[in-house]
Design an enzyme around this catalytic site. Sequence first.
Site, PDB file in Angstrom:
ATOM      1  NE  ARG A 154      -3.577  -2.195   2.806  1.00 32.65           N
ATOM      2  CZ  ARG A 154      -3.329  -3.341   3.446  1.00 32.65           C
ATOM      3  NH1 ARG A 154      -2.140  -3.534   4.007  1.00 32.65           N
ATOM      4  NH2 ARG A 154      -4.257  -4.285   3.534  1.00 32.65           N
ATOM      5  CE  LYS A 177      -6.116  -0.726   4.974  1.00 28.41           C
ATOM      6  NZ  LYS A 177      -7.432  -0.929   4.317  1.00 28.41           N
ATOM      7  CG  HIS A 245      -5.139   1.080  -3.727  1.00 27.22           C
ATOM      8  ND1 HIS A 245      -4.411   0.744  -2.601  1.00 27.22           N
ATOM      9  CD2 HIS A 245      -6.205   0.239  -3.750  1.00 27.22           C
ATOM     10  CE1 HIS A 245      -5.018  -0.245  -1.960  1.00 27.22           C
ATOM     11  NE2 HIS A 245      -6.106  -0.574  -2.632  1.00 27.22           N
ATOM     12  NE  ARG A 248      -2.992  -3.361  -1.261  1.00 29.67           N
ATOM     13  CZ  ARG A 248      -2.607  -4.296  -0.393  1.00 29.67           C
ATOM     14  NH1 ARG A 248      -1.340  -4.655  -0.337  1.00 29.67           N
ATOM     15  NH2 ARG A 248      -3.479  -4.889   0.399  1.00 29.67           N
ATOM     16  CG  HIS A 271      -6.361  -8.658   1.647  1.00 31.53           C
ATOM     17  ND1 HIS A 271      -6.658  -9.101   0.378  1.00 31.53           N
ATOM     18  CD2 HIS A 271      -6.152  -7.315   1.536  1.00 31.53           C
ATOM     19  CE1 HIS A 271      -6.635  -8.068  -0.470  1.00 31.53           C
ATOM     20  NE2 HIS A 271      -6.328  -6.983   0.211  1.00 31.53           N
ATOM     21  CE1 TYR A 280      -6.766  -7.001  -6.297  1.00 33.55           C
ATOM     22  CE2 TYR A 280      -6.807  -8.173  -4.207  1.00 33.55           C
ATOM     23  CZ  TYR A 280      -6.597  -7.014  -4.923  1.00 33.55           C
ATOM     24  OH  TYR A 280      -6.222  -5.868  -4.281  1.00 33.55           O
TER      25      TYR A 280
END
Length: 299
Positions: A154, A177, A245, A248, A271, A280
Amino acid sequence: MDSTEPLPLAVQWSVHLARDRRRSEHTVRAYRATAQRLVAFLTAHWGQAVDRRAVAGVEAADLRAYLAQRRGGGLTNASAARELSAVRGFLDWANGDGTAPRLKGPRVKKGVPRPVSPDEAVALAGAVAQESDEPWIAARDWAILLLLYGAGLRIGEALGLTGAVLPLGETISVRGKRDKTRVVPLLPAVRAAVEEYVRLAPWPAARDAILFRGMKGGALSAGVVRVKVRAARTRLGLSERATPHALRHSFATHLLGRGADLRALQELLGHASLSSTQVYTAVDAAHLLDVYRAAHPHG
Protein backbone atom coordinates in the site's frame (compact mmCIF):
# COMPACT_ATOMS: atom_id res chain seq x y z
CA MET A 1 34.49 7.34 -36.51
CA ASP A 2 36.56 10.53 -36.28
CA SER A 3 37.08 11.51 -32.62
CA THR A 4 35.94 15.05 -33.48
CA GLU A 5 32.67 13.85 -35.01
CA PRO A 6 29.73 14.31 -32.63
CA LEU A 7 28.02 11.21 -31.29
CA PRO A 8 24.68 10.25 -32.85
CA LEU A 9 21.75 12.01 -31.20
CA ALA A 10 20.35 8.85 -29.66
CA VAL A 11 23.73 8.06 -28.10
CA GLN A 12 24.05 11.62 -26.74
CA TRP A 13 20.60 11.21 -25.20
CA SER A 14 21.53 7.88 -23.62
CA VAL A 15 24.73 9.37 -22.17
CA HIS A 16 22.65 12.15 -20.61
CA LEU A 17 20.21 9.62 -19.13
CA ALA A 18 22.96 7.47 -17.65
CA ARG A 19 25.30 10.22 -16.46
CA ASP A 20 23.02 13.12 -15.54
CA ARG A 21 19.70 11.43 -14.78
CA ARG A 22 21.23 8.21 -13.42
CA ARG A 23 18.70 5.99 -15.17
CA SER A 24 19.09 2.23 -15.04
CA GLU A 25 20.89 0.35 -17.80
CA HIS A 26 17.58 -1.18 -18.92
CA THR A 27 15.88 2.23 -19.15
CA VAL A 28 18.81 3.78 -21.01
CA ARG A 29 18.82 0.94 -23.53
CA ALA A 30 15.07 1.14 -24.14
CA TYR A 31 15.02 4.93 -24.45
CA ARG A 32 18.03 4.96 -26.77
CA ALA A 33 16.26 2.49 -29.06
CA THR A 34 13.17 4.74 -29.12
CA ALA A 35 15.28 7.79 -29.98
CA GLN A 36 17.00 5.87 -32.77
CA ARG A 37 13.62 4.86 -34.22
CA LEU A 38 12.34 8.43 -34.07
CA VAL A 39 15.45 9.89 -35.74
CA ALA A 40 15.28 7.26 -38.49
CA PHE A 41 11.61 8.02 -39.03
CA LEU A 42 12.16 11.79 -39.17
CA THR A 43 15.04 11.38 -41.62
CA ALA A 44 12.72 9.54 -44.01
CA HIS A 45 9.70 11.70 -43.16
CA TRP A 46 11.50 14.97 -43.87
CA GLY A 47 13.84 13.62 -46.54
CA GLN A 48 16.94 15.13 -44.95
CA ALA A 49 19.53 14.53 -42.26
CA VAL A 50 18.29 15.19 -38.73
CA ASP A 51 20.37 17.04 -36.13
CA ARG A 52 19.48 18.23 -32.64
CA ARG A 53 18.13 21.56 -33.87
CA ALA A 54 15.82 19.77 -36.31
CA VAL A 55 14.59 17.40 -33.58
CA ALA A 56 13.86 20.40 -31.37
CA GLY A 57 11.48 21.61 -34.08
CA VAL A 58 9.32 18.46 -34.13
CA GLU A 59 5.61 19.30 -34.14
CA ALA A 60 2.56 17.38 -32.95
CA ALA A 61 1.76 16.36 -36.54
CA ASP A 62 5.20 14.73 -36.85
CA LEU A 63 4.60 12.79 -33.65
CA ARG A 64 1.20 11.63 -34.84
CA ALA A 65 2.76 10.37 -38.06
CA TYR A 66 5.48 8.56 -36.11
CA LEU A 67 3.00 6.89 -33.76
CA ALA A 68 0.79 5.92 -36.70
CA GLN A 69 3.76 4.13 -38.27
CA ARG A 70 4.55 2.38 -35.00
CA ARG A 71 0.93 1.38 -34.44
CA GLY A 72 0.89 0.03 -37.98
CA GLY A 73 3.62 -2.34 -36.87
CA GLY A 74 1.36 -3.81 -34.20
CA LEU A 75 2.24 -1.64 -31.19
CA THR A 76 -0.35 -2.01 -28.41
CA ASN A 77 -1.96 0.92 -26.57
CA ALA A 78 0.18 0.34 -23.49
CA SER A 79 3.41 0.05 -25.50
CA ALA A 80 2.48 3.14 -27.51
CA ALA A 81 2.00 5.07 -24.25
CA ARG A 82 5.44 4.01 -23.06
CA GLU A 83 6.96 4.88 -26.44
CA LEU A 84 5.38 8.33 -26.35
CA SER A 85 6.74 8.93 -22.85
CA ALA A 86 10.28 8.15 -24.05
CA VAL A 87 9.85 10.33 -27.13
CA ARG A 88 8.71 13.27 -25.02
CA GLY A 89 11.75 12.94 -22.82
CA PHE A 90 14.02 12.89 -25.87
CA LEU A 91 12.35 15.95 -27.38
CA ASP A 92 12.44 17.85 -24.07
CA TRP A 93 16.17 17.15 -23.92
CA ALA A 94 16.65 18.29 -27.53
CA ASN A 95 14.69 21.49 -26.87
CA GLY A 96 16.67 22.18 -23.75
CA ASP A 97 13.70 23.89 -22.14
CA GLY A 98 11.09 21.17 -21.84
CA THR A 99 8.78 22.59 -24.50
CA ALA A 100 8.31 19.49 -26.64
CA PRO A 101 4.83 19.28 -28.20
CA ARG A 102 2.28 17.57 -25.96
CA LEU A 103 0.36 14.87 -27.76
CA LYS A 104 -2.35 12.91 -26.01
CA GLY A 105 -1.45 9.25 -25.88
CA PRO A 106 -3.68 6.28 -26.68
CA ARG A 107 -6.40 5.59 -24.14
CA VAL A 108 -7.51 2.27 -22.77
CA LYS A 109 -11.14 1.45 -23.50
CA LYS A 110 -13.47 2.18 -20.63
CA GLY A 111 -15.51 -0.65 -19.17
CA VAL A 112 -15.22 -3.05 -16.27
CA PRO A 113 -12.43 -1.85 -13.93
CA ARG A 114 -9.29 -3.77 -14.75
CA PRO A 115 -5.78 -3.76 -13.37
CA VAL A 116 -3.09 -1.61 -14.93
CA SER A 117 -1.18 -3.77 -17.44
CA PRO A 118 2.52 -4.52 -16.85
CA ASP A 119 3.50 -2.18 -19.70
CA GLU A 120 1.31 0.60 -18.30
CA ALA A 121 2.65 0.11 -14.78
CA VAL A 122 6.27 0.43 -15.92
CA ALA A 123 5.44 3.35 -18.22
CA LEU A 124 3.64 5.14 -15.39
CA ALA A 125 6.50 4.67 -12.94
CA GLY A 126 9.02 5.78 -15.56
CA ALA A 127 7.01 8.87 -16.49
CA VAL A 128 6.76 9.94 -12.84
CA ALA A 129 10.49 9.48 -12.29
CA GLN A 130 11.37 11.25 -15.53
CA GLU A 131 9.65 14.46 -14.43
CA SER A 132 12.25 15.28 -11.78
CA ASP A 133 15.56 16.91 -12.61
CA GLU A 134 16.90 15.83 -9.21
CA PRO A 135 18.38 12.33 -9.64
CA TRP A 136 17.62 11.32 -6.05
CA ILE A 137 13.96 12.35 -6.36
CA ALA A 138 13.63 10.50 -9.67
CA ALA A 139 15.16 7.41 -8.01
CA ARG A 140 12.83 7.83 -5.02
CA ASP A 141 9.67 8.01 -7.12
CA TRP A 142 10.74 5.03 -9.25
CA ALA A 143 11.50 2.95 -6.14
CA ILE A 144 8.19 3.78 -4.44
CA LEU A 145 6.06 2.88 -7.45
CA LEU A 146 8.00 -0.34 -8.01
CA LEU A 147 7.30 -1.28 -4.39
CA LEU A 148 3.58 -0.87 -5.08
CA TYR A 149 3.58 -2.81 -8.35
CA GLY A 150 6.42 -5.26 -7.73
CA ALA A 151 5.77 -6.05 -4.06
CA GLY A 152 2.09 -5.18 -3.63
CA LEU A 153 2.61 -2.59 -0.89
CA ARG A 154 0.00 0.00 0.00
CA ILE A 155 1.22 3.56 -0.53
CA GLY A 156 1.18 4.14 3.24
CA GLU A 157 3.20 0.98 3.82
CA ALA A 158 5.88 2.04 1.34
CA LEU A 159 6.13 5.54 2.80
CA GLY A 160 6.23 4.11 6.33
CA LEU A 161 9.40 2.10 5.71
CA THR A 162 12.41 3.09 7.77
CA GLY A 163 16.13 2.53 7.47
CA ALA A 164 15.66 -0.60 9.58
CA VAL A 165 14.81 -2.53 6.38
CA LEU A 166 18.40 -2.02 5.18
CA PRO A 167 20.43 -3.74 3.97
CA LEU A 168 17.83 -5.30 1.70
CA GLY A 169 17.66 -9.02 1.14
CA GLU A 170 15.28 -11.23 -0.78
CA THR A 171 12.36 -10.20 1.45
CA ILE A 172 11.20 -7.12 3.31
CA SER A 173 9.21 -6.83 6.54
CA VAL A 174 6.19 -4.55 6.13
CA ARG A 175 3.90 -3.14 8.82
CA GLY A 176 0.36 -2.93 7.47
CA LYS A 177 -3.10 -2.16 8.78
CA ARG A 178 -3.76 -2.76 12.50
CA ASP A 179 0.03 -2.91 12.93
CA LYS A 180 0.14 -6.38 11.42
CA THR A 181 3.58 -7.26 10.09
CA ARG A 182 4.10 -9.45 7.04
CA VAL A 183 7.10 -10.55 5.01
CA VAL A 184 7.03 -9.77 1.29
CA PRO A 185 9.47 -11.09 -1.35
CA LEU A 186 11.50 -8.46 -3.21
CA LEU A 187 12.15 -8.86 -6.92
CA PRO A 188 15.75 -7.98 -7.93
CA ALA A 189 14.50 -4.95 -9.93
CA VAL A 190 12.58 -3.61 -6.92
CA ARG A 191 15.52 -4.17 -4.59
CA ALA A 192 17.90 -2.45 -7.02
CA ALA A 193 15.54 0.55 -7.32
CA VAL A 194 15.40 1.06 -3.55
CA GLU A 195 19.16 0.63 -3.20
CA GLU A 196 19.76 3.21 -5.94
CA TYR A 197 17.53 5.69 -4.12
CA VAL A 198 19.38 5.09 -0.85
CA ARG A 199 22.69 5.64 -2.64
CA LEU A 200 21.58 8.96 -4.14
CA ALA A 201 19.53 10.38 -1.24
CA PRO A 202 21.21 13.40 0.40
CA TRP A 203 20.35 12.08 3.88
CA PRO A 204 21.77 8.98 5.57
CA ALA A 205 19.31 6.10 5.95
CA ALA A 206 19.32 5.97 9.76
CA ARG A 207 17.75 2.85 11.22
CA ASP A 208 15.00 4.73 13.06
CA ALA A 209 14.43 7.39 10.38
CA ILE A 210 11.87 7.37 7.59
CA LEU A 211 13.32 5.95 4.38
CA PHE A 212 11.52 7.98 1.70
CA ARG A 213 11.88 11.71 2.27
CA GLY A 214 10.42 14.84 0.76
CA MET A 215 12.38 17.68 -0.81
CA LYS A 216 13.33 19.23 2.55
CA GLY A 217 14.08 15.97 4.30
CA GLY A 218 10.79 15.37 6.07
CA ALA A 219 8.51 12.38 5.58
CA LEU A 220 7.15 12.18 2.04
CA SER A 221 3.38 12.67 1.78
CA ALA A 222 1.20 10.17 -0.05
CA GLY A 223 -0.57 13.16 -1.59
CA VAL A 224 2.64 14.17 -3.37
CA VAL A 225 2.91 10.72 -4.93
CA ARG A 226 -0.75 10.76 -6.01
CA VAL A 227 -0.37 14.17 -7.67
CA LYS A 228 2.71 13.00 -9.55
CA VAL A 229 0.93 9.85 -10.74
CA ARG A 230 -2.14 11.85 -11.81
CA ALA A 231 0.02 14.20 -13.91
CA ALA A 232 1.96 11.28 -15.45
CA ARG A 233 -1.13 9.29 -16.41
CA THR A 234 -2.52 12.39 -18.14
CA ARG A 235 0.69 12.79 -20.14
CA LEU A 236 0.61 9.11 -21.08
CA GLY A 237 -3.09 9.17 -21.97
CA LEU A 238 -3.90 6.48 -19.40
CA SER A 239 -7.32 6.25 -17.78
CA GLU A 240 -8.19 7.57 -14.34
CA ARG A 241 -7.93 4.04 -12.97
CA ALA A 242 -4.12 4.33 -13.16
CA THR A 243 -3.60 5.31 -9.51
CA PRO A 244 -0.95 4.29 -6.96
CA HIS A 245 -3.42 1.83 -5.42
CA ALA A 246 -4.17 0.38 -8.86
CA LEU A 247 -0.53 -0.74 -9.00
CA ARG A 248 -1.14 -2.86 -5.90
CA HIS A 249 -4.29 -4.29 -7.49
CA SER A 250 -2.27 -5.11 -10.59
CA PHE A 251 0.35 -6.92 -8.51
CA ALA A 252 -2.39 -9.11 -7.06
CA THR A 253 -4.26 -9.77 -10.28
CA HIS A 254 -1.16 -10.57 -12.30
CA LEU A 255 0.04 -13.01 -9.62
CA LEU A 256 -3.36 -14.66 -9.58
CA GLY A 257 -3.28 -14.93 -13.36
CA ARG A 258 0.09 -16.66 -13.13
CA GLY A 259 -1.23 -19.33 -10.78
CA ALA A 260 -0.80 -17.93 -7.24
CA ASP A 261 -3.33 -19.39 -4.82
CA LEU A 262 -5.64 -17.19 -2.77
CA ARG A 263 -4.11 -18.05 0.60
CA ALA A 264 -0.62 -17.09 -0.55
CA LEU A 265 -2.00 -13.91 -2.10
CA GLN A 266 -3.83 -13.08 1.12
CA GLU A 267 -0.54 -13.26 3.02
CA LEU A 268 1.34 -11.17 0.46
CA LEU A 269 -1.30 -8.43 0.49
CA GLY A 270 -1.80 -8.42 4.23
CA HIS A 271 -5.55 -8.98 4.01
CA ALA A 272 -7.24 -9.84 7.29
CA SER A 273 -9.74 -12.16 5.63
CA LEU A 274 -9.77 -14.34 2.56
CA SER A 275 -12.91 -12.58 1.33
CA SER A 276 -10.85 -9.41 0.81
CA THR A 277 -8.57 -11.33 -1.50
CA GLN A 278 -11.32 -13.14 -3.39
CA VAL A 279 -12.31 -9.91 -5.15
CA TYR A 280 -9.30 -10.45 -7.41
CA THR A 281 -10.79 -13.65 -8.81
CA ALA A 282 -13.66 -11.59 -10.23
CA VAL A 283 -11.30 -9.01 -11.66
CA ASP A 284 -9.17 -11.71 -13.26
CA ALA A 285 -12.25 -13.47 -14.64
CA ALA A 286 -13.40 -10.20 -16.22
CA HIS A 287 -10.01 -9.80 -17.87
CA LEU A 288 -10.04 -13.39 -19.15
CA LEU A 289 -13.55 -12.88 -20.52
CA ASP A 290 -12.34 -9.81 -22.41
CA VAL A 291 -9.51 -11.86 -23.93
CA TYR A 292 -11.91 -14.70 -24.82
CA ARG A 293 -14.40 -12.37 -26.50
CA ALA A 294 -11.65 -10.71 -28.52
CA ALA A 295 -10.12 -14.00 -29.66
CA HIS A 296 -13.03 -16.39 -30.10
CA PRO A 297 -14.71 -16.34 -33.56
CA HIS A 298 -18.12 -16.49 -31.87
CA GLY A 299 -17.25 -14.13 -29.01
